[in-house]
Design a protein around this motif. Structure first.
Motif, mmCIF file in Angstrom:
data_model
loop_
_atom_site.group_PDB
_atom_site.id
_atom_site.type_symbol
_atom_site.label_atom_id
_atom_site.label_comp_id
_atom_site.label_asym_id
_atom_site.label_seq_id
_atom_site.Cartn_x
_atom_site.Cartn_y
_atom_site.Cartn_z
ATOM 1 N N LYS A 84 5.499 10.759 -20.190
ATOM 2 C CA LYS A 84 5.885 10.620 -18.783
ATOM 3 C C LYS A 84 4.789 11.158 -17.874
ATOM 4 C CE LYS A 84 10.858 10.374 -18.951
ATOM 5 N NZ LYS A 84 12.117 10.817 -18.422
ATOM 6 N N VAL A 85 4.212 12.296 -18.244
ATOM 7 C CA VAL A 85 3.128 12.873 -17.448
ATOM 8 C C VAL A 85 1.942 11.922 -17.428
ATOM 9 C CG1 VAL A 85 1.438 14.753 -17.350
ATOM 10 C CG2 VAL A 85 3.850 15.260 -17.771
ATOM 11 N N ALA A 86 1.598 11.366 -18.578
ATOM 12 C CA ALA A 86 0.480 10.419 -18.655
ATOM 13 C C ALA A 86 0.771 9.180 -17.819
ATOM 14 C CB ALA A 86 0.207 10.032 -20.102
ATOM 15 N N PHE A 87 2.011 8.690 -17.882
ATOM 16 C CA PHE A 87 2.405 7.527 -17.088
ATOM 17 C C PHE A 87 2.271 7.820 -15.598
ATOM 18 C CE2 PHE A 87 6.023 5.424 -14.867
ATOM 19 C CZ PHE A 87 5.438 4.163 -14.772
ATOM 20 N N ILE A 88 2.743 8.977 -15.172
ATOM 21 C CA ILE A 88 2.664 9.345 -13.750
ATOM 22 C C ILE A 88 1.207 9.469 -13.314
ATOM 23 C CG2 ILE A 88 3.141 11.201 -12.099
ATOM 24 C CD1 ILE A 88 5.890 11.488 -13.470
ATOM 25 N N GLN A 89 0.353 10.020 -14.177
ATOM 26 C CA GLN A 89 -1.070 10.133 -13.842
ATOM 27 C C GLN A 89 -1.705 8.750 -13.702
ATOM 28 O OE1 GLN A 89 -2.334 12.681 -17.040
ATOM 29 N NE2 GLN A 89 -2.115 14.537 -15.812
ATOM 30 N N GLN A 90 -1.361 7.829 -14.617
ATOM 31 C CA GLN A 90 -1.885 6.464 -14.525
ATOM 32 C C GLN A 90 -1.355 5.776 -13.271
ATOM 33 O OE1 GLN A 90 -0.564 4.925 -18.298
ATOM 34 N NE2 GLN A 90 -2.568 5.221 -19.233
ATOM 35 N N LEU A 91 -0.083 6.003 -12.967
ATOM 36 C CA LEU A 91 0.538 5.429 -11.782
ATOM 37 C C LEU A 91 -0.168 5.919 -10.524
ATOM 38 C CD1 LEU A 91 2.876 3.813 -10.465
ATOM 39 C CD2 LEU A 91 4.228 5.908 -10.576
ATOM 40 N N GLN A 92 -0.481 7.205 -10.472
ATOM 41 C CA GLN A 92 -1.178 7.765 -9.322
ATOM 42 C C GLN A 92 -2.530 7.092 -9.121
ATOM 43 O OE1 GLN A 92 -0.958 11.921 -10.545
ATOM 44 N NE2 GLN A 92 0.230 12.384 -8.710
ATOM 45 N N ILE A 93 -3.260 6.866 -10.192
ATOM 46 C CA ILE A 93 -4.579 6.229 -10.107
ATOM 47 C C ILE A 93 -4.451 4.818 -9.545
ATOM 48 C CG2 ILE A 93 -6.515 5.331 -11.484
ATOM 49 C CD1 ILE A 93 -6.040 7.819 -13.336
ATOM 50 N N VAL A 94 -3.488 4.064 -10.067
ATOM 51 C CA VAL A 94 -3.284 2.691 -9.601
ATOM 52 C C VAL A 94 -2.870 2.672 -8.139
ATOM 53 C CG1 VAL A 94 -1.856 0.632 -9.880
ATOM 54 C CG2 VAL A 94 -2.771 1.786 -11.889
ATOM 55 N N LEU A 95 -1.946 3.547 -7.766
ATOM 56 C CA LEU A 95 -1.471 3.569 -6.384
ATOM 57 C C LEU A 95 -2.565 3.987 -5.415
ATOM 58 C CD1 LEU A 95 2.086 5.065 -6.941
ATOM 59 C CD2 LEU A 95 1.533 2.734 -6.235
ATOM 60 N N LEU A 96 -3.365 4.965 -5.797
ATOM 61 C CA LEU A 96 -4.481 5.383 -4.945
ATOM 62 C C LEU A 96 -5.475 4.235 -4.744
ATOM 63 C CD1 LEU A 96 -5.115 9.003 -6.260
ATOM 64 C CD2 LEU A 96 -4.337 8.362 -3.968
ATOM 65 N N ALA A 97 -5.682 3.450 -5.794
ATOM 66 C CA ALA A 97 -6.592 2.311 -5.692
ATOM 67 C C ALA A 97 -6.062 1.258 -4.719
ATOM 68 C CB ALA A 97 -6.803 1.694 -7.068
ATOM 69 N N HIS A 98 -4.764 1.257 -4.491
ATOM 70 C CA HIS A 98 -4.147 0.296 -3.576
ATOM 71 C C HIS A 98 -3.888 0.900 -2.204
ATOM 72 C CE1 HIS A 98 -3.667 -3.041 -6.339
ATOM 73 N NE2 HIS A 98 -3.449 -2.139 -7.265
ATOM 74 N N GLY A 99 -4.534 2.029 -1.917
ATOM 75 C CA GLY A 99 -4.446 2.616 -0.589
ATOM 76 C C GLY A 99 -3.185 3.408 -0.314
ATOM 77 N N CYS A 100 -2.513 3.838 -1.333
ATOM 78 C CA CYS A 100 -1.294 4.633 -1.155
ATOM 79 C C CYS A 100 -1.629 6.122 -1.220
ATOM 80 C CB CYS A 100 -0.277 4.307 -2.239
ATOM 81 S SG CYS A 100 0.288 2.606 -2.207
ATOM 82 N N TYR A 101 -0.828 6.913 -0.540
ATOM 83 C CA TYR A 101 -0.946 8.369 -0.608
ATOM 84 C C TYR A 101 -0.017 8.848 -1.715
ATOM 85 C CZ TYR A 101 -0.100 13.241 0.496
ATOM 86 O OH TYR A 101 0.049 14.598 0.405
ATOM 87 N N VAL A 102 -0.528 9.652 -2.617
ATOM 88 C CA VAL A 102 0.263 10.139 -3.742
ATOM 89 C C VAL A 102 0.136 11.652 -3.824
ATOM 90 C CG1 VAL A 102 0.636 10.015 -6.227
ATOM 91 C CG2 VAL A 102 -0.186 8.005 -5.002
ATOM 92 N N SER A 103 1.275 12.326 -3.915
ATOM 93 C CA SER A 103 1.299 13.775 -4.068
ATOM 94 C C SER A 103 2.348 14.109 -5.115
ATOM 95 C CB SER A 103 1.655 14.432 -2.727
ATOM 96 O OG SER A 103 1.751 15.826 -2.888
#
Length: 122
Positions: free
Chosen positions: A6-25
């Motif tokens: 789950k942690v790895a998935f969330i980290q991958q999700l953060q990378i993808v979302l940041l690449a699409h201009g989203c703010y992730v915290s």
């Protein structure tokens, strides 16, 4: 899904979302995602949000992977324990998926959840 997956998935999700201009915290108990969306005003004056680029990527990946497995939308819905009309709406980029439903679809499609969010999978 195990905690480290789950942690790895969330980290991958953060990378993808940041690449699409989203703010992730994120913190140990919360994940905050903020994405800006365009609003389109149609000829009749109705406001409608256009699908985000990420939602379009997920839609295309789900459709492609489903077809690769020769599954109908109804078959995929059954495997993922979702309603068949919901799967159709996902493939048309009309629905905003939860992490739980991304995980369900990934399991049914026999892929990692992050691959549904990746434009590299096209």
């Amino acid at each position: 899904m195990a905690l480290d997956r789950k942690v790895a998935f969330i980290q991958q999700l953060q990378i993808v979302l940041l690449a699409h201009g989203c703010y992730v915290s994120s913190s140990s108990s919360m994940l905050l995602i903020v994405c800006r969306r365009k609003v389109i005003i149609s000829e009749d004056g109705a406001m409608k949000a256009s699908p985000s680029a990420l939602r379009r990527i997920v839609a295309d990946n789900v459709r492609r992977l489903r077809r690769d497995l020769a599954l109908s939308q109804e078959d995929l819905a059954g495997l993922a324990q979702l309603h068949r009309t919901y799967v159709g709406a996902i493939e048309r980029a009309e629905r905003n998926l939860s992490l739980d439903n991304i995980e369900r679809l990934a399991l049914a499609l026999k892929v990692e959840p992050a691959s549904l969010l990746s434009s590299a999978g096209r």
